[in-house]
Design a protein around this motif. Structure first.
Motif: not given
Length: 69
Positions: A19, A28-29, A33-34, A60, A63-64, A67
């Motif tokens: 991240p 940015r995710y 994700g990416i 990030n 956001k991570f 998940y």
């Protein structure tokens, strides 16, 4: 990858700088994700002022974390 781990309740933590590196790159995710793997390593960022990248980095990281829920 971390999204797939969420089904395993026995995984309590992971160690990743992804991240931070992705935020440093100004990315940015998304919700999934990416779709790339940064080539940079966390040690490449040592000594670099990340102040102007903090908004993306914090986004990030949060956001991570989402998940894993």
């Amino acid at each position: 990858e971390i999204i797939a781990y969420s089904e395993f309740d026995w995984i309590k933590s992971i160690d990743t700088s992804n991240p931070i590196i992705v935020g440093y790159k100004g990315e940015r995710y998304g919700d999934n994700g990416i779709n790339f793997k940064p080539k940079e390593k966390i040690e490449d960022l040592f000594g670099i002022n990340l102040e102007d990248k903090m908004e993306d980095i914090i986004f990030n990281v949060n956001k991570f974390k989402s998940y894993a829920n």
